[in-house]
Design an enzyme around this catalytic site. Structure first.
Site, short mmCIF file in Angstrom:
data_model
loop_
_atom_site.label_atom_id
_atom_site.label_comp_id
_atom_site.label_asym_id
_atom_site.label_seq_id
_atom_site.Cartn_x
_atom_site.Cartn_y
_atom_site.Cartn_z
CB SER A 133 6.29 5.36 -3.25
OG SER A 133 5.50 6.46 -2.84
CG ASP A 189 3.30 1.19 1.99
OD1 ASP A 189 2.96 0.46 1.04
OD2 ASP A 189 3.55 2.40 1.87
CG HIS A 204 1.97 2.87 -1.85
ND1 HIS A 204 2.75 3.17 -0.75
CD2 HIS A 204 2.36 3.73 -2.83
CE1 HIS A 204 3.56 4.17 -1.05
NE2 HIS A 204 3.34 4.53 -2.31
#
Length: 531
Positions: free
Chosen positions: A203, A120, A83
């Site tokens: 992230s 992911d 992402h």
């Protein structure tokens, strides 16, 4: 409301930074040097952590931004969350990916070479200065164990940035600590639940064990509402390993539990003490056996001497009897008017009797003595360090209980110890007390290795220091003064090498990051000789 304000502020800053990022496809960004990493395991891992930025531009207009973290699994390949690079699916062919290392003076352009949106994860390749790869820990993680998150949280960037440039020059990542709270399933993906503080921008950054090894990839957080505690989620190491394997990307995996250098040094001291005690016991046993053997030899020698003395006395007695018999025979011959023969008999008998007296007088005393014994405690079979006699080929096996491994390979080694500290016929070692050392300072890798061989115990130890760019530069300057590289029998050259290596030691941290111990024996078909 606050979150919305921060989002728009972040967007504004990145818009102002776009003119700099637009130059990424054709040029490298020159920025100020980041501070040197600290000499600990987490900082060592931080050398391979990067900021990942994506910018979408359509018709010369910036239409999208992305900001996250990542870490190196190979010198030129980065792992992050899928992402983090989601702009690629929204604006295919119109996205620039920027890789900003944690130290150095440049940033680089990257491209996605593998992506798994279900789990992911994404793999990015870039060209530029190679980064230190991070190792994956594949062993069990205990609930309640300490974990550390590394990355670039956006709220810290917004609070500290003086200008848009501050977002794109190399900076060390932010570390936060917490505990591992257990494994969970999230949308069909194995994740690790933890309490290390993370935010938007973390992230794709690594979640680490205390030794700085990756156990997960930070990807999400829970929302803390009305005083509820927030938790972080990291894609589990098993998912990451499967992703890299599918992408045919080699990676370093370590399954050994995390131990400290202090624990290893303690184990080393205990092992040395045990070895010393066993050696003392062996010496005492050898001394006792030597005493018994000496007493047995002395008893045997005395018995042999007594037998020899008795044999000599018997010979003297026999000679005396024979002499008397010869004299008696002479008397009989004289009585028979055989005067000449009687004289010969008397002469021979007299000589034999005189000989008997001489033999009896010179008989052995029976006293015996043995050479002075050498105390077993001072006998040593260990080779002397100044010896030029080679030991030959050695098979060296990894000793896990005496080692601390963070990211290096632990495969067994085959060594060839030659004359005067010549290893494998090409690398010269220098004397360091009773041992031999060689310090390796590579031109590219950010690691200094001290290789040490002990001929007395046939142990081979590699200690490794994971240093920052600035620290490596200073060590390389010292290393440039080392003139002895190939094997040489020149004692003065080895002494100079030892002096220069001592200078390198002073520039290293007090403790290494890794200590890998091998125990060596003569290789099959080769005989090791101490000399």
């Amino acid at each position: 409301m606050v979150a919305a304000i921060l989002f728009h502020l972040s967007r504004s800053l990145w818009q102002r930074a776009w003119p700099l990022w637009a130059a990424l496809p054709t040029a490298l960004l020159l920025c100020s040097l980041a501070g040197p990493a600290r000499a600990d395991d987490i900082s060592a891992t931080a050398r391979g952590v990067v900021r990942v930025v994506t910018i979408a531009i359509v018709d010369d207009e910036v239409v999208g931004f992305g900001h996250g973290s990542g870490f190196a699994v190979a010198p030129n390949r980065i792992v992050t969350n899928a992402h983090v690079v989601e702009l690629l699916t929204r604006y295919p062919g119109n996205v620039v990916i920027g890789i900003v290392p944690s130290e150095g003076s440049k940033s680089y352009q990257g491209k996605v070479i593998a992506i798994d949106t279900v789990h992911d994860l994404a793999l990015i390749e870039f060209s530029g200065t190679p980064l230190p790869p991070v190792a994956l820990y594949t062993g069990p993680v205990s609930e309640g164990g300490m974990v550390t998150a590394l990355g670039y949280p956006g709220n810290v960037d917004l609070a500290t940035a003086r200008s848009a440039v501050d977002y794109i020059h190399p900076l060390s990542p932010i570390r936060t600590e917490g505990v591992f709270s257990g494994r969970r399933q999230m949308s069909g993906t194995d994740v690790l639940l933890h309490t290390a503080g993370i935010a938007r921008g973390n992230s794709g950054g690594p979640l680490l064990d205390p030794c700085g090894r990756v156990i997960g990839v930070n990807s999400a957080i829970t929302r803390g509402e009305e005083g509820d505690s927030s938790f972080g989620f990291a894609i589990a190491d098993s998912e990451l390993a499967a992703f890299l394997t599918k992408a045919k990307q080699p990676f370093q995996a370590v399954g050994m539990p995390c131990t400290s250098i202090a624990e290893i040094d303690k184990a080393e001291r205990e092992a040395d003490a045990q070895a010393s005690a066993e050696a003392d016991t062996a010496k005492r046993d050898a001394a006792g056996k030597a005493v018994l053997a000496r007493e047995a030899a002395l008893t045997a020698a005395r018995d042999a001497a007594d037998r020899h003395r008795e044999n000599v006395m018997a010979i003297a007695t026999l000679m005396l009897v024979l002499g008397a018999m010869a004299i008696g025979a002479g008397g009989l011959l004289d009585a028979q008017a055989m005067r000449r023969k009687a004289i010969w008999a008397w002469a021979i008998g007299g000589l034999v009797m005189v000989g008997a007296v001489v033999v009896f007088v010179l008989r052995p005393t029976g006293t015996v003595s043995l050479p002075a014994a050498t105390p077993a405690a001072i006998v040593s079979l260990a080779p002397t360090v100044s010896s030029t006699t080679p030991l030959g080929k050695l098979q060296c096996r990894f000793v896990p209980e005496r080692s601390r491994v963070v990211s290096s390979s632990t495969t067994d080694l085959t060594l060839d110890w030659g004359k005067a500290g010549c290893m494998n016929g090409r690398v010269q070692y220098a004397e360091n007390g009773s041992k031999w050392d060689r310090i390796l300072v590579p031109a590219e890798e950010q690691t200094v290795s001290i290789l040490q061989f002990d001929p007395a115990t046939l142990s081979y130890v590699t200690t490794r220091y994971f240093l920052g760019a600035a620290e490596m530069d200073s060590v390389r300057k010292i290393r440039s003064q080392v003139t002895v590289k190939a094997c040489s029998t020149d004692e003065a050259g080895r002494a100079n090498l030892a002096t220069q290596q001592s200078a390198i030691r002073t520039a290293l941290p007090a403790q290494p990051n890794e200590k890998i111990v091998y125990r060596c024996t003569a290789a099959s078909g080769a005989a090791a000789s101490g000399g």
